[in-house]
Each structure stands twice: as structure tokens, then as C-alpha cells.
Write an enzyme that holds these catalytic residues in place. Structure first.
Site, PDB file in Angstrom:
ATOM      1  N   ARG A 107      67.195 164.702 -49.484  1.00 58.45           N
ATOM      2  CA  ARG A 107      67.879 165.990 -49.395  1.00 58.45           C
ATOM      3  C   ARG A 107      69.011 166.003 -50.414  1.00 58.45           C
ATOM      4  NH1 ARG A 107      72.626 167.456 -45.930  1.00 58.45           N
ATOM      5  NH2 ARG A 107      72.691 169.723 -45.815  1.00 58.45           N
ATOM      6  N   HIS A 151      75.869 174.190 -51.360  1.00 56.59           N
ATOM      7  CA  HIS A 151      76.578 173.173 -50.588  1.00 56.59           C
ATOM      8  C   HIS A 151      78.066 173.259 -50.953  1.00 56.59           C
ATOM      9  CE1 HIS A 151      75.909 169.217 -48.323  1.00 56.59           C
ATOM     10  NE2 HIS A 151      77.198 169.229 -48.557  1.00 56.59           N
ATOM     11  N   GLU A 197      76.173 173.568 -43.556  1.00 57.21           N
ATOM     12  CA  GLU A 197      77.245 173.723 -42.571  1.00 57.21           C
ATOM     13  C   GLU A 197      77.952 175.069 -42.710  1.00 57.21           C
ATOM     14  OE1 GLU A 197      79.907 170.326 -42.333  1.00 57.21           O
ATOM     15  OE2 GLU A 197      78.269 168.996 -41.810  1.00 57.21           O
ATOM     16  N   ASN A 339      73.627 169.113 -38.783  1.00 59.59           N
ATOM     17  CA  ASN A 339      74.348 167.882 -39.098  1.00 59.59           C
ATOM     18  C   ASN A 339      75.051 167.467 -37.815  1.00 59.59           C
ATOM     19  OD1 ASN A 339      73.523 168.492 -41.654  1.00 59.59           O
ATOM     20  ND2 ASN A 339      75.562 168.968 -42.468  1.00 59.59           N
ATOM     21  N   TYR A 341      77.193 164.389 -35.811  1.00 57.42           N
ATOM     22  CA  TYR A 341      77.882 163.101 -35.899  1.00 57.42           C
ATOM     23  C   TYR A 341      78.423 162.606 -34.577  1.00 57.42           C
ATOM     24  CZ  TYR A 341      77.544 163.531 -40.933  1.00 57.42           C
ATOM     25  OH  TYR A 341      77.051 163.641 -42.190  1.00 57.42           O
ATOM     26  N   GLU A 405      71.832 165.680 -41.401  1.00 52.65           N
ATOM     27  CA  GLU A 405      72.851 164.637 -41.572  1.00 52.65           C
ATOM     28  C   GLU A 405      73.105 163.984 -40.231  1.00 52.65           C
ATOM     29  OE1 GLU A 405      76.492 165.900 -43.446  1.00 52.65           O
ATOM     30  OE2 GLU A 405      75.436 167.052 -44.986  1.00 52.65           O
TER      31      GLU A 405
END
Ligand SMILES: *[C@@H]1O[C@H](CO)[C@@H](O)[C@H](O)[C@H]1NC(C)=O
Ligand SMILES: *[C@@H]1O[C@H](CO)[C@@H](O)[C@H](O)[C@H]1NC(C)=O
Ligand SMILES: *[C@@H]1O[C@H](CO)[C@@H](O)[C@H](O)[C@H]1NC(C)=O
Ligand SMILES: *[C@@H]1O[C@H](CO)[C@@H](O)[C@H](O)[C@H]1NC(C)=O
Ligand SMILES: *[C@@H]1O[C@H](CO)[C@@H](O)[C@H](O)[C@H]1NC(C)=O
Ligand SMILES: *[C@@H]1O[C@H](CO)[C@@H](O)[C@H](O)[C@H]1NC(C)=O
Length: 511
Positions: A107, A151, A197, A339, A341, A405
Site C-alpha cells: 500500500r 494521503h 484517515e 487504520n 492501533y 494500517e
């Protein structure tokens, strides 16, 4: 245990060759699994983005993006991507490393200001050549390209001309840019993501001033912004991103889909939100957190409008969709990229609704804990990923998902023994397998990041890479960390408790 002792203990375990014992450090949902436990068509990869790796910011015709400007204003932890990992020149060897690691997909993002330096109009032949060669090489190595179109790096020239994403004019320019991408690369690229995002970009860029373009208004954000309006601009920018995304999807479906057979999605940062206590108001505040972070973008794309609570708390500051826009928006994505985390714990904060002027954060009427800046290491909470996937299944009809991510951060101190990252990946990939077995429609997983890159949060001090980049060496040599060996071992078919191949690299690196 002190770091040095832990490092020594790990080295000894590796010398003895009993990687099984490392499970002592691991908590996870499915502990032992192998690549074959996942569907063959599921893809495993890793990723980066243009500004974070390429460097060569003024080479071969590229112009500045809002991220260059942000970084050069000292806002990106005082560092910039002028050189970054020099990916623009080192991509051939990087693709070799990707192949060595066994990546099935990569990616990356296209730099709009490298491809179309004036923001609109003529295409930069050198930029075109670079991405064509990059894509051809990935494919020649059996690696699927998954491309992010934007991005955080809108061409600065469009920011200067009309205020970037705050203006509707951005929609038309974005569509012309993606038209070039689909036309030039769509014969080989099947997976397109419009925005990375999108939710964090509008909060960071227009409320908190922690992302480009770094706007905010007092008393919000860093309280030092000379331009911006934290109360209304995040809503306006989000609105235009949604319109731009929808128009890009429509363009693809009308002009390219039949021929190219690809997919267009959007990417959002997806925290797992948990109520801090079992009090009803905290449970409701947790739903509100999901509505503001996920629903803000997902409700329009699935149902054609913002969530009721977002509209209510934002009042006249949030734009509304026309009936036609709303109809066009419904169903305008082929997949959702997330994404993920960590998990945050939400507490109701009704007092923030009593403020005279409110930013989006105050509109959420909550506080959360579970994250501290700078982020030095995420706790390993793999159930959080399962809960996010389960929430998306329940709330939005189980759309196809790519985990774009996921990864562990550590200080970039030169250690190659990133056992905490191995623990983290092992646990989260195990949780993913569990979620798939529980009916999640997830189609792929990408470790963030392939190598240590310029991070928006942390600059060059906090790293996520499978490969270490020696920034003191002018060649910017890449070295595999333990996590690169672990991931390669998994991708090449060994089970996750299989013995690690002996490390070829030194245990710690210092130049
Ligand atoms: C470097 O950072 C990692 C992760 O924070 C830590 O485990 C390790 O001990 C540190 N190494 C040195 C040499 O400071
Ligand atoms: C921000 O925008 C709102 C809504 O348009 C407006 O009422 C307010 O005065 C603006 N604030 C600043 C600081 O410009
Ligand atoms: C909330 O209730 C559940 C079920 O009774 C319990 O397992 C959990 O620990 C409680 N959470 C908190 C934060 O008190
Ligand atoms: C599994 O799926 C069911 C039904 O969608 C859901 O209720 C449950 O929470 C899921 N389990 C986990 C661990 O996510
Ligand atoms: C798989 O594990 C075995 C030892 O269990 C090791 O010899 C082999 O090199 C590993 N394979 C890969 C592709 O890493
Ligand atoms: C996983 O690999 C280890 C080491 O190669 C082996 O001992 C074990 O039997 C394997 N487990 C499974 C379920 O294949």
C-alpha cells in the site's frame, strides 16, 4: 524488566533457538496460526505513503504539497520529508526487500503534486514514469499495488488558490486528478483508496492543527493558529471530502469499472471505543464517539446523511446534503479501509456542550483515556480489533474491509530486536483470524509500516517499521528487524510458533 535485561533475555532465547518461549510475552486470541488458515484470496502486505518515504521533494518537477508546508513550518516535530527515506531513488531495492519479505500486496500513495505539479492541467512526464515503473516492478515481483490517492498531501498551489478542501472547487480538481490516475494506472491497479484517515485528517488539519494544513482557532488546537476556524472548518472540509470521494467513485464506476474491474474505497482511523465505566452515560458517550469518528463518514456513505447526534450537536455549523447528493452518496464505496492501533476508554463530558463556542471535539461531549503523547508503545489489546470489525459488521452491513494500517510504535533508537512489535502483530493477526471465523468481511491486512519513515506523530523519533532505516548513513541503508523476519516467516507459510530463522543482522545497530 529493564530494557537491557529483556534484550539480553531475548537474545539468549534466540541463540537457544526456542522461539516458543517468547509466547511468554504474548497475549492473543488465536495463538498459533499460519498463512494457510486465512483464505487464499485474502492479502497480506505492508505500506507507506508518498511524503513519508519518497523525499526528492523538488526533483523532476514535483511541487510542494500542504504537508511540505506544514513540515517546513516546524509543525511535523521539527523535521521534514525533503529526503525522508529517499524512496524516490531507492525504490528498486525497496521492492526487492518487499519480495524477500514475502509481501503479497503493498500500500502506497501517489503524490498529486508530483504527478500534476500545478494541481490541475498538465501531467508531469517524470512523475508518470516514476509511478508506472513502481507499479510495473511491484507486479513483476508478484506484489499487488493498493494505491491511496490522497494521503494528507493536497498540492499547496490549490490551498493557496482557494483554500483547498474548504472550497467546493477542490472536488472538481480531485476528480480530474483521479481521472489521470485511473486512466494511466488502472490497467494494473485494482484497489484505490480516495483518502487516508479522512476523519483524523479533518480533525488534525482544521480543529487541532496537528496535521496539514495546520489550521485552528483560539482557544482550540494549539491555540497559536493565525488562520482557521475550529468550530466550523472541520465540518466543511469533511463535507467536501465526502463529495470528492463520491464523485471519484462515480467517475470510476461510469468510465472505468467495466473495463478495469477494480474497487474504490475510503480509509478511516478506527479506534476501539470502550466505556470507561458501566454507567449509562458513559455507554451512550461511547456510541457518540463511534458516531463522530466512524459515523461522520460512514453514515453518509451507507445511509446518505450524517448521524443524528452529529447534526444535533454541530447545529448550523455542519453543512447539509441536497437530496440528490444524498442519493448519490448512498452506497458509494466498494470497501472501507481502516487504520487500527488501539482502544480508548470513553467518559461522558456533558459540560463541554455548555461552552459558548464549540469545536468538533467539544461537540462530542466526551473525554477519553488510553493514549498519551508522545505515543511510545501501544498496549496489546487485540480484542479491540475484533470489536471494531464486529461493530462495522453490525452497524454498516458487513462491508468489505481492508485493514490498511496496524502496527506497533517504538522509539527509533537503532534496536533491531523489536520483540514488542512481534508480540503486537502476532496478537492482532490472531484476532483478525478470529474475526474472520466470526463472519467479518475483511479482505486484507497491511502492517504499518514497511520501513521507518517520517511520522506525522513523532517525526523520525517514533517508528513503526519492519525495516530500520539508518538515518546516520548517507545511503539510508535498510536493515530487517526481528518483526520483518517474523512476518516473512509467517507469510512464507510457517506457523507463528515456528522457530525463527537465525538473524542475519546484528542484534542492535549503531553506526
Ligand atoms: C530502544 O527502544 C526499545 C523500545 O522502546 C527498547 O526495548 C530498547 O531497549 C531500546 N534500546 C536502547 C539501546 O535504548
Ligand atoms: C467560525 O465560523 C462560525 C460559523 O460560520 C462563525 O459563526 C464564527 O464567527 C467563526 N469564528 C471565527 C473565529 O472566525
Ligand atoms: C461492566 O460490566 C461487565 C458485565 O457485568 C463487566 O464484565 C465489566 O468489567 C464492567 N466494566 C467496568 C468498567 O466496570
Ligand atoms: C461475533 O459476531 C457476533 C455476531 O455478529 C457478535 O455479536 C460478537 O460480538 C462477535 N464476537 C466478537 C468476539 O467480536
Ligand atoms: C520455517 O521454520 C523452520 C524451522 O521450524 C525454518 O527452518 C525455516 O527456515 C522457516 N521457513 C521460513 C520461510 O522462514
Ligand atoms: C508449528 O511449528 C512448530 C515448529 O516448527 C512445530 O513444532 C509445531 O508442531 C507446529 N504446529 C502446527 C500446528 O503445525
Amino acid at each position: 524488566m529493564p530494557n537491557s535485561v529483556r534484550l539480553l533475555a531475548l537474545s539468549l532465547l534466540l541463540v537457544i533457538g526456542n522461539y516458543d518461549d517468547m509466547r511468554f510475552f504474548v497475549f492473543c486470541v488465536v495463538d498459533e496460526y499460519r498463512r494457510d488458515d486465512f483464505p487464499a484470496e485474502f492479502v497480506f502486505g505492508s505500506g507507506t505513503s508518498a511524503y513519508q518515504v519518497e523525499g526528492a521533494v523538488l526533483e523532476d518537477g514535483r511541487s510542494f504539497s500542504i504537508w511540505d508546508t506544514f513540515a517546513h513550518s516546524g509543525l511535523n516535530y521539527g523535521v521534514n520529508g525533503d529526503i525522508a527515506c529517499d524512496g524516490y531513488h531507492k525504490y528498486k531495492e525497496d521492492i526487492e526487500l518487499m519480495a524477500d519479505t514475502g509481501l503479497e500486496a503493498y500500500r502506497f500513495s501517489i503524490s498529486w503534486s508530483r504527478l500534476i505539479p500545478d494541481g490541475r492541467g498538465s501531467v508531469n512526464v517524470k512523475g508518470l514514469q516514476f509511478y508506472n515503473d513502481f507499479i510495473d516492478r511491484l507486479i513483476a515481483h508478484g506484489i499487488q499495488p493498493h494505491v491511496t490517492l490522497n494521503h494528507l498531501d493536497l498540492p499547496q498551489i490549490l490551498e493557496d488558490e482557494y483554500g483547498g478542501w474548504l472550497s467546493r472547487k477542490s472536488v472538481k480538481d480531485f476528480v480530474s486528478y483521479v481521472d489521470v490516475c485511473f486512466k494511466e494506472f488502472g490497467d494494473r491497479v485494482l484497489h484505490w483508496t480516495t483518502f487516508n484517515e479522512a476523519n483524523l485528517f479533518v480533525l488534525g488539519g482544521y480543529d487541532w492543527a496537528t496535521s496539514p494544513p495546520g489550521r485552528c482557532s483560539s482557544p482550540f488546537g494549539n491555540n497559536k493558529c493565525s488562520r482557521g476556524n475550529s468550530t466550523s472548518e472541520p465540518y466543511l472540509a469533511a463535507h467536501n471530502l465526502l463529495l470528492a470521494h463520491t464523485s471519484a467513485v462515480r467517475l470510476y464506476r461510469e468510465k472505468y469499472k467495466a473495463m478495469q474491474q477494480g474497487f474504490v474505497g475510503i480509509n478511516l482511523l478506527a479506534f476501539c471505543f470502550e466505556p470507561l465505566t458501566n454507567k449509562t452515560e458513559d455507554v451512550i458517550a461511547t456510541q457518540r464517539a463511534n458516531d463522530f469518528y466512524m459515523g461522520w463518514f460512514m453514515n453518509p456513505l451507507v445511509n446518505g446523511d450524517y448521524p443524528e447526534i452529529v447534526k444535533k450537536n454541530a447545529g448550523s455549523r455542519i453543512p447539509s446534503f441536497t437530496k440528490l447528493e444524498s442519493e448519490k452518496m448512498k452506497g458509494s464505496f466498494d470497501f472501507l479501509g481502516i487504520n487500527h492501533y488501539t482502544t480508548l476508554y470513553v467518559k461522558d463530558n456533558p459540560g463541554s456542550l455548555e461552552m459558548d463556542t464549540r469545536d468538533v471535539t467539544a461537540d462530542m461531549a466526551l473525554t477519553y483515556s488510553g493514549i498519551e503523547f508522545p505515543i511510545t508503545e501501544f498496549p496489546v489489546l487485540p480484542l479491540g480489533l475484533e470489536k471494531v470489525l464486529s461493530y462495522l459488521k453490525k452497524e454498516y452491513g458487513n462491508p468489505p474491509i481492508y485493514i490498511h494500517e496496524n502496527g506497533q510504535v517504538q522509539s527509533c533508537n537503532g534496536t533491531l530486536m523489536d520483540a514488542p512489535r512481534v508480540d503486537y502483530l502476532h496478537a492482532y493477526i490472531g484476532a483478525l483470524l478470529d474475526a474472520l471465523r466470526n463472519g467479518s468481511n475483511t479482505r486484507g491486512y497491511f502492517v504499518w509500516s514497511f520501513m521507518d519513515i517520517l511520522e506525522l506523530v513523532g517525526g523520525y523519533d517514533y517508528c513503526y517499521g519492519l525495516y530500520y532505516v539508518d538515518r546516520a548513513d548517507k545511503e539510508l541503508t535498510r536493515y530487517p528487524k526481528l518483526s520483518a523476519h517474523w512476518y516473512a516467516n509467517f507469510l512464507k507459510g510457517n506457523n507463528t510458533s515456528g522457530i525463527l530463522p537465525s538473524l542475519k543482522a546484528k542484534d542492535t545497530f549503531s553506526s
